[in-house]
Design an enzyme around this catalytic site. Structure first.
Site, PDB file in Angstrom:
ATOM      1  N   SER A   1      44.491  39.536  56.057  1.00 54.23           N
ATOM      2  CA  SER A   1      45.311  40.864  55.525  1.00 54.23           C
ATOM      3  C   SER A   1      47.383  40.183  55.318  1.00 54.23           C
ATOM      4  CB  SER A   1      45.478  41.971  55.194  1.00 54.23           C
ATOM      5  OG  SER A   1      44.122  42.165  54.898  1.00 54.23           O
TER       6      SER A   1
ATOM      7  N   ASP B   1      40.473  31.428  54.536  1.00 58.32           N
ATOM      8  CA  ASP B   1      41.551  31.947  53.097  1.00 58.32           C
ATOM      9  C   ASP B   1      43.218  31.511  53.804  1.00 58.32           C
ATOM     10  OD1 ASP B   1      39.064  33.223  52.598  1.00 58.32           O
ATOM     11  OD2 ASP B   1      40.049  35.399  52.725  1.00 58.32           O
TER      12      ASP B   1
ATOM     13  N   ASN C   1      37.444  31.484  47.826  1.00 66.58           N
ATOM     14  CA  ASN C   1      36.635  33.095  47.629  1.00 66.58           C
ATOM     15  C   ASN C   1      37.692  33.574  47.950  1.00 66.58           C
ATOM     16  OD1 ASN C   1      35.247  35.043  46.985  1.00 66.58           O
ATOM     17  ND2 ASN C   1      33.714  34.842  47.711  1.00 66.58           N
TER      18      ASN C   1
ATOM     19  N   GLY D   1      40.525  36.625  47.968  1.00 64.25           N
ATOM     20  CA  GLY D   1      40.544  37.251  47.345  1.00 64.25           C
ATOM     21  C   GLY D   1      42.438  37.767  47.405  1.00 64.25           C
TER      22      GLY D   1
ATOM     23  N   ARG E   1      34.606  37.462  40.146  1.00 64.07           N
ATOM     24  CA  ARG E   1      35.900  39.057  40.939  1.00 64.07           C
ATOM     25  C   ARG E   1      36.587  39.240  40.033  1.00 64.07           C
ATOM     26  NH1 ARG E   1      36.647  38.270  47.038  1.00 64.07           N
ATOM     27  NH2 ARG E   1      37.338  40.570  47.132  1.00 64.07           N
TER      28      ARG E   1
ATOM     29  N   SER F   1      40.646  47.502  42.963  1.00 67.95           N
ATOM     30  CA  SER F   1      40.762  46.969  43.779  1.00 67.95           C
ATOM     31  C   SER F   1      42.094  47.120  44.352  1.00 67.95           C
ATOM     32  CB  SER F   1      41.265  45.245  44.264  1.00 67.95           C
ATOM     33  OG  SER F   1      41.638  44.194  44.467  1.00 67.95           O
ATOM     34  N   SER F   2      42.802  47.415  45.444  1.00 67.69           N
ATOM     35  CA  SER F   2      43.731  47.640  45.965  1.00 67.69           C
ATOM     36  C   SER F   2      44.823  46.345  45.660  1.00 67.69           C
ATOM     37  CB  SER F   2      44.474  47.885  48.075  1.00 67.69           C
ATOM     38  OG  SER F   2      43.836  47.460  48.394  1.00 67.69           O
ATOM     39  N   GLN F   3      44.087  45.201  46.087  1.00 64.87           N
ATOM     40  CA  GLN F   3      44.751  43.739  45.896  1.00 64.87           C
ATOM     41  C   GLN F   3      45.293  43.737  44.894  1.00 64.87           C
ATOM     42  OE1 GLN F   3      42.357  41.328  46.735  1.00 64.87           O
ATOM     43  NE2 GLN F   3      41.367  41.662  48.616  1.00 64.87           N
TER      44      GLN F   3
ATOM     45  N   ASP G   1      36.308  46.600  54.666  1.00 63.11           N
ATOM     46  CA  ASP G   1      35.347  45.693  55.098  1.00 63.11           C
ATOM     47  C   ASP G   1      35.179  45.955  56.483  1.00 63.11           C
ATOM     48  OD1 ASP G   1      37.017  44.508  53.518  1.00 63.11           O
ATOM     49  OD2 ASP G   1      38.307  43.458  54.530  1.00 63.11           O
TER      50      ASP G   1
ATOM     51  N   ASN H   1      33.696  49.771  45.779  1.00 67.04           N
ATOM     52  CA  ASN H   1      33.860  48.677  45.558  1.00 67.04           C
ATOM     53  C   ASN H   1      33.682  47.073  46.824  1.00 67.04           C
ATOM     54  OD1 ASN H   1      36.038  49.947  44.464  1.00 67.04           O
ATOM     55  ND2 ASN H   1      37.462  49.732  45.853  1.00 67.04           N
TER      56      ASN H   1
ATOM     57  N   GLU I   1      32.809  39.222  47.985  1.00 62.97           N
ATOM     58  CA  GLU I   1      32.956  38.267  48.369  1.00 62.97           C
ATOM     59  C   GLU I   1      31.463  38.138  47.836  1.00 62.97           C
ATOM     60  OE1 GLU I   1      34.489  39.246  50.093  1.00 62.97           O
ATOM     61  OE2 GLU I   1      35.594  37.918  51.756  1.00 62.97           O
TER      62      GLU I   1
ATOM     63  N   ARG J   1      27.990  43.549  48.282  1.00 64.57           N
ATOM     64  CA  ARG J   1      27.812  43.737  49.558  1.00 64.57           C
ATOM     65  C   ARG J   1      27.171  44.783  49.855  1.00 64.57           C
ATOM     66  NH1 ARG J   1      33.654  43.059  52.538  1.00 64.57           N
ATOM     67  NH2 ARG J   1      33.213  40.589  52.576  1.00 64.57           N
TER      68      ARG J   1
ATOM     69  N   HIS K   1      31.082  35.853  54.180  1.00 63.08           N
ATOM     70  CA  HIS K   1      31.726  35.793  56.735  1.00 63.08           C
ATOM     71  C   HIS K   1      30.836  37.105  56.854  1.00 63.08           C
ATOM     72  CE1 HIS K   1      35.290  38.126  55.217  1.00 63.08           C
ATOM     73  NE2 HIS K   1      35.353  37.641  54.111  1.00 63.08           N
ATOM     74  N   ARG K   2      31.323  38.166  56.030  1.00 64.85           N
ATOM     75  CA  ARG K   2      31.115  39.845  56.843  1.00 64.85           C
ATOM     76  C   ARG K   2      29.289  40.324  56.780  1.00 64.85           C
ATOM     77  NH1 ARG K   2      35.598  40.561  58.190  1.00 64.85           N
ATOM     78  NH2 ARG K   2      37.136  40.521  56.885  1.00 64.85           N
TER      79      ARG K   2
ATOM     80  N   LYS L   1      35.317  32.118  57.122  1.00 62.80           N
ATOM     81  CA  LYS L   1      37.313  32.684  55.549  1.00 62.80           C
ATOM     82  C   LYS L   1      37.763  33.293  56.249  1.00 62.80           C
ATOM     83  CE  LYS L   1      36.693  35.199  51.510  1.00 62.80           C
ATOM     84  NZ  LYS L   1      37.719  36.299  51.655  1.00 62.80           N
TER      85      LYS L   1
HETATM   86  O1  LIG Z   1      45.234  44.108  50.750  1.00 61.81           O
HETATM   87  C1  LIG Z   1      43.565  43.556  51.616  1.00 61.81           C
HETATM   88  O2  LIG Z   1      44.460  42.185  52.599  1.00 61.81           O
HETATM   89  C2  LIG Z   1      42.560  43.760  51.608  1.00 61.81           C
HETATM   90  C3  LIG Z   1      42.381  45.221  50.738  1.00 61.81           C
HETATM   91  C4  LIG Z   1      40.649  44.869  50.624  1.00 61.81           C
HETATM   92  O3  LIG Z   1      40.175  44.330  49.320  1.00 61.81           O
HETATM   93  P1  LIG Z   1      40.014  44.953  47.653  1.00 61.81           P
HETATM   94  O4  LIG Z   1      41.826  45.876  47.554  1.00 61.81           O
HETATM   95  O5  LIG Z   1      39.649  44.624  46.801  1.00 61.81           O
HETATM   96  O6  LIG Z   1      39.119  46.906  47.917  1.00 61.81           O
HETATM   97  C5  LIG Z   1      40.186  44.126  51.247  1.00 61.81           C
HETATM   98  O7  LIG Z   1      38.323  44.305  51.154  1.00 61.81           O
HETATM   99  C6  LIG Z   1      40.474  42.776  51.279  1.00 61.81           C
HETATM  100  O8  LIG Z   1      39.649  41.936  52.706  1.00 61.81           O
HETATM  101  C7  LIG Z   1      41.836  42.794  52.121  1.00 61.81           C
HETATM  102  C1  LIG Z   2      36.757  41.488  50.917  1.00 61.52           C
HETATM  103  C2  LIG Z   2      36.978  39.927  51.553  1.00 61.52           C
HETATM  104  O1  LIG Z   2      38.184  39.290  51.512  1.00 61.52           O
HETATM  105  P1  LIG Z   2      39.486  39.153  50.097  1.00 61.52           P
HETATM  106  O2  LIG Z   2      39.175  40.598  49.078  1.00 61.52           O
HETATM  107  O3  LIG Z   2      40.571  38.764  50.366  1.00 61.52           O
HETATM  108  O4  LIG Z   2      38.332  37.950  49.427  1.00 61.52           O
HETATM  109  C3  LIG Z   2      36.248  40.131  52.783  1.00 61.52           C
HETATM  110  O5  LIG Z   2      37.489  39.782  53.888  1.00 61.52           O
HETATM  111  O6  LIG Z   2      35.924  41.353  53.341  1.00 61.52           O
END
Ligand SMILES: O=C(O)C1=C[C@@H](OP(=O)(O)O)[C@@H](O)[C@H](O)C1
Ligand SMILES: C=C(OP(=O)(O)O)C(=O)O
Length: 425
Positions: free
Chosen positions: A29, A55, A97, A99, A127, A172-174, A299, A322, A327, A330, A380-381, A406
């Site tokens: 991250s 990644d 993949n 994210g 996704r 997703s917080s992303q 995670d 979520n 990936e 889960r 991976h997880r 990954k």
């Molecule tokens: O911001 C980040 O680095 C991440 C946020 C999380 O995802 P979500 O925000 O999609 O839940 C986590 O599962 C991912 O592995 C990394």
């Molecule tokens: C959800 C994960 O990754 P990302 O969303 O970054 O693909 C993870 O690493 O478990």
């Protein structure tokens, strides 16, 4: 030697506590945030303690395609030199993949003067990214996604729009992190405001803000759901990346399951990543709580779910909906694969995962001489967490172990370094 990895790997239960010293790799991250922020800064940034994995390699490659120089002087460093502006790439940027890379770049390329296509692999194309694309569109960015998932086409004007931008971070917080990170490139302040449900893993947004500040951004939190970002741009920085807390969960769990002692060289309370919260729960094994809210340490749920199978009492994981859009799904993968070890060991109830738990599981299955082939769904997880079951149960065989690359390419070598034997199956 394990390399090259076989298509399936059987773990031999060591039958003794795992003891040793292991340095987990750098945080995925934080590495992918730092790579992007360094690319958006004018000058040369030195990133140390970084993760080199699929990644982060994909993120670095995408930035190179957009005119950034990314050098790799050693196995844990990146040196990033940039003008502070990303250039339109000649081809779609491919992010597998990853994210983080996909979501962060979808927003960041709105600052490019030209067209950028952000794409991923078959799994990434399932996704969701519609909330982020919609937020960008509402703010005036020409971004489209035909399916609500990658690929996304962004026609940038060379400038990120100022003003208020609203985002639903429920899935997703992303998405929130992505908007925050591009915001300092506007020519006036930007307010990033949450709508709808709260974000799941808020700790990841805190990580984002901390990394932004390290690269010179000014971020003010106006209330629980609004951040105001000043139009400062970024400045190059020397930045040390902490070890990956999600990777550490496998080591904490291996220690708990085997009654061992694994020195990670870093205290669990030194991590700033949300998954580090799992350590206190893992430390309670074999008396983990009856209900675990995974929302703030998503995670770490696969790790804790596999550990829960050996707990004294059943465990229900809540707050994890979520996990269906990671990936792989889960919740379904954990339920299906735990039940492959023993029928009924886990089941789904709505979006909860209930692990039946059996402290005697290893003894009960001890006489079994067939292989239990664990499907890993390119996740991976799932691969790394089910390897933990193999530390106790005979015949656990991980399909596609290479998918651990990954985020943790050295995972199998790490287990070997602790004395765990594995053989191709
Ligand atoms: O911001 C980040 O680095 C991440 C946020 C999380 O995802 P979500 O925000 O999609 O839940 C986590 O599962 C991912 O592995 C990394
Ligand atoms: C959800 C994960 O990754 P990302 O969303 O970054 O693909 C993870 O690493 O478990």
């Amino acid at each position: 030697m394990l390399a090259p990895l076989p298509s399936a790997l059987t773990i031999i239960p060591p039958g003794r506590p795992l003891v040793g010293r292991v340095s987990p790799p750098g945080s995925k991250s934080i590495t992918n945030r730092a790579l992007l922020l360094a690319a958006l800064a004018e000058g040369t940034s030195h990133l140390t303690g970084a993760l080199k994995s699929k990644d982060t390699t994909l993120m670095a490659a995408a930035l190179r395609h957009m005119g950034v120089t990314v050098e790799e002087p050693d196995a844990t460093s990146f040196v990033v030199t940039s003008t502070g502006k990303l250039l339109p790439p000649a081809e779609p940027i491919f992010l597998g993949n990853a994210g983080t890379a996909t979501r962060f770049l979808t927003a960041a390329v709105a600052s490019v003067d030209g067209t950028v296509v952000v794409d991923g692999d078959e799994e990434m194309r399932k996704r969701p990214i519609a909330p982020l694309v919609e937020a960008l569109r509402a703010a005036g960015v020409d971004a489209t996604s035909a399916t609500g998932c990658p690929p996304i086409v962004v026609n940038g004007t060379g400038r990120f729009p100022a003003g208020r931008i609203e985002i639903d971070g429920g899935l997703s917080s992303q998405y929130v992190s992505a908007l925050l990170m591009v915001a300092p490139l506007a020519d006036r302040p930007v307010d990033v405001a949450l709508t709808g449900s709260d974000i799941g893993a808020r700790g990841y947004v805190d990580l984002t803000v901390a990394a932004m500040r390290a690269f010179g951004a000014q971020v003010e939190q106006l209330d629980a759901g609004t951040w105001r970002i000043a139009p400062t741009g970024y400045r190059a920085a020397d930045y040390v990346i902490e070890p990956d807390a999600s990777a550490a969960t496998y080591l904490w769990a291996a220690e708990a399951l085997t009654g061992g002692r694994i020195d990670l060289g870093v205290a669990s309370d030194a991590f700033t990543q949300p998954d580090a919260k799992a350590q206190a729960i893992i430390a309670r094994f074999p008396n983990m709580p009856a209900i675990i809210d995974g929302s703030q340490m998503q995670d770490a749920v696969p790790t804790m779910a596999v550990l829960a199978a050996f707990n004294n009492t059943p465990v229900r994981f809540v707050g994890i909906s979520n996990l269906r859009v990671k990936e792989c799904d889960r919740i379904s993968a954990l339920s299906t694969e735990l039940s492959r070890i023993e029928p009924g060991l886990a089941h789904e109830e709505g979006d909860d995962l209930v692990v039946s738990s059996n402290p005697d599981l290893a003894n009960r299955l001890a006489g079994r001489n067939h292989l239990t082939r664990i499907e890993t769904y390119a996740d991976h997880r799932i691969a790394m967490s089910f390897a933990l079951a193999g530390l106790k149960v005979q015949g656990i065989t991980i399909l596609d172990p290479a998918c651990a690359g990954k985020t943790y390419p050295g995972y199998w070598e790490m287990l070997k370094s602790l004395g765990v034997e594995m053989k191709p199956a």
